[in-house]
Design an enzyme around this catalytic site. Structure first.
Site, PDB file in Angstrom:
ATOM      1  N   ARG A 224      34.115  32.651  43.343  1.00  0.00           N
ATOM      2  CA  ARG A 224      34.006  33.084  44.675  1.00  0.00           C
ATOM      3  C   ARG A 224      32.987  32.246  45.226  1.00  0.00           C
ATOM      4  O   ARG A 224      31.951  31.755  44.571  1.00  0.00           O
ATOM      5  CB  ARG A 224      33.281  34.588  45.002  1.00  0.00           C
ATOM      6  CG  ARG A 224      34.527  35.524  44.550  1.00  0.00           C
ATOM      7  CD  ARG A 224      35.467  35.577  45.626  1.00  0.00           C
ATOM      8  NE  ARG A 224      36.703  36.742  45.356  1.00  0.00           N
ATOM      9  CZ  ARG A 224      37.800  36.519  44.900  1.00  0.00           C
ATOM     10  NH1 ARG A 224      38.273  35.327  44.533  1.00  0.00           N
ATOM     11  NH2 ARG A 224      38.623  37.435  44.682  1.00  0.00           N
ATOM     12  N   HIS A 272      41.594  27.296  47.064  1.00  0.00           N
ATOM     13  CA  HIS A 272      41.805  28.511  46.617  1.00  0.00           C
ATOM     14  C   HIS A 272      43.003  28.645  45.910  1.00  0.00           C
ATOM     15  O   HIS A 272      43.547  29.741  46.084  1.00  0.00           O
ATOM     16  CB  HIS A 272      41.399  29.730  47.385  1.00  0.00           C
ATOM     17  CG  HIS A 272      40.794  30.824  46.781  1.00  0.00           C
ATOM     18  ND1 HIS A 272      40.051  31.771  47.358  1.00  0.00           N
ATOM     19  CD2 HIS A 272      41.300  31.337  45.989  1.00  0.00           C
ATOM     20  CE1 HIS A 272      39.768  32.852  46.769  1.00  0.00           C
ATOM     21  NE2 HIS A 272      40.703  32.761  45.659  1.00  0.00           N
TER      22      HIS A 272
HETATM   23  C1  OXD Z   1      42.101  36.615  42.985  1.00  0.00           C
HETATM   24  C2  OXD Z   1      41.897  35.508  43.781  1.00  0.00           C
HETATM   25  O1  OXD Z   1      40.876  37.261  43.044  1.00  0.00           O
HETATM   26  O2  OXD Z   1      43.061  34.604  44.069  1.00  0.00           O
HETATM   27  O3  OXD Z   1      43.087  36.986  42.231  1.00  0.00           O
HETATM   28  O4  OXD Z   1      40.628  34.942  44.212  1.00  0.00           O
END
Ligand code: OXD
Length: 309
Positions: A224, A272
């Site tokens: 993250r 992402h």
């Molecule tokens: C997840 C993401 O947590 O795609 O699956 O970030």
């Protein structure tokens, strides 16, 4: 029974079709068309608007559409008595390991240098880096971290892992807790973050932790954006202490067009995509969890909301 599908990222029509194969009698509604709130017993959700889940009085199970559940934990009205499950699909674990292995190898095998040589039509063989002497440090040894660690170890890297609680893995040197962090990070050439984001892991990659890495180390973050203090990382790369970073997640997503990471020659930005939820493989797991919830059984991959993962 009705399930409410809540996501702006995922295609509801594919999910509807896949879930219908497994549970034909399940009525799937797509937020914001919720219909009568009393009918909603299940939610399949990603980034639900804060307070939305609390508005269904008969909700009995929440299935996250992803592996991380931080978007739920930041909802102050999350109905804590309703079981919440993460989506742990082996296909996503595989995708994540591919991303991590690729990022490590790309740095390790000097891809940027050779791309630069190619631009100059320069034929020059550099020394092959020593894989068995290179240490990869993986923060987070859950399903994702453990799989990536085993694959990197199989390639020949020295692999060590750090997690909040002790984890034992063959051929992986294990460190845990705040007390083990400094020993873990010193000597790591490729630092990989696969931690859950919660109060104890937010901002964990900052100027103090980066300073503990040896000169020339690389940072790979596929967890993250909130794990990284972006200005600290940028400063460490610009000073030459950190050689580069592969970043798939950011504090603000989409990454703003004027963000200094975009044009940086030593930062690889991806949007992402390290592991994307695939309804074709995941719908069966979701359907099994709904059937468990309908039978009053605990779902697989139930989240401990207090611990935050
Ligand atoms: C997840 C993401 O947590 O795609 O699956 O970030």
């Amino acid at each position: 029974m009705a399930l409410l599908f809540i996501s702006e990222n995922d295609d509801p029509s594919v999910w509807k079709a896949e879930l219908a194969k497994a549970i034909p009698e399940l009525e799937v509604r797509v937020w914001p068309e919720c219909g009568d709130a009393d009918d909603i017993e299940y939610a399949l959700a990603w980034n639900p608007p804060p307070g939305l889940l609390a508005s269904f009085p008969n909700l009995r199970f929440i299935q996250a559409l992803g592996m991380g559940i931080d978007p739920f934990l930041t909802d102050p009205k999350l109905p804590k008595s309703v079981p919440l499950a993460r989506l742990v699909d082996p296909d996503m674990v595989r995708q994540m390991s591919e991303f991590v292995v690729h990022a490590v190898l790309r740095f390790h095998r000097q891809s940027t240098l050779y791309a630069d040589h190619q631009k100059k039509r320069l034929w020059r063989q550099e020394a092959i880096p020593d894989t068995s002497g290179a240490t990869v440090g993986i923060m987070g040894l859950g399903m994702l971290g453990a799989d990536a660690a085993a694959k990197l170890e199989a390639i020949g890297f020295r692999v060590r892992g750090w997690s909040l609680r002790p984890h034992e893995m063959q051929n992986i040197e294990n460190f845990h807790g705040r007390g083990g962090f400094e020993d873990f990070i010193s000597g790591v050439q490729f630092l990989v973050c696969l931690l859950p984001l919660n109060e104890s892991t937010a901002d964990i990659i900052n100027k103090d932790t980066l300073a503990l890495l040896p000169q020339g180390a690389y940072v790979i973050n596929a967890a993250r954006g909130g794990h990284v203090v972006e200005d600290d990382l940028l400063g460490a790369i610009n000073s030459g202490h950190i050689a580069g970073a592969a970043l798939d997640v950011f504090r603000t997503e989409p990454l703003p067009a004027d963000h200094p990471f975009w044009p940086h020659p030593n930062i690889h930005v991806t949007p992402h995509i390290a592991a994307l939820t695939n309804p074709i493989t995941a719908a069966r797991l979701v359907a099994e969890n709904i059937q468990r919830a309908a039978a009053g059984q605990p779902p697989d991959n139930l989240v401990d909301i207090r611990r935050g993962y």
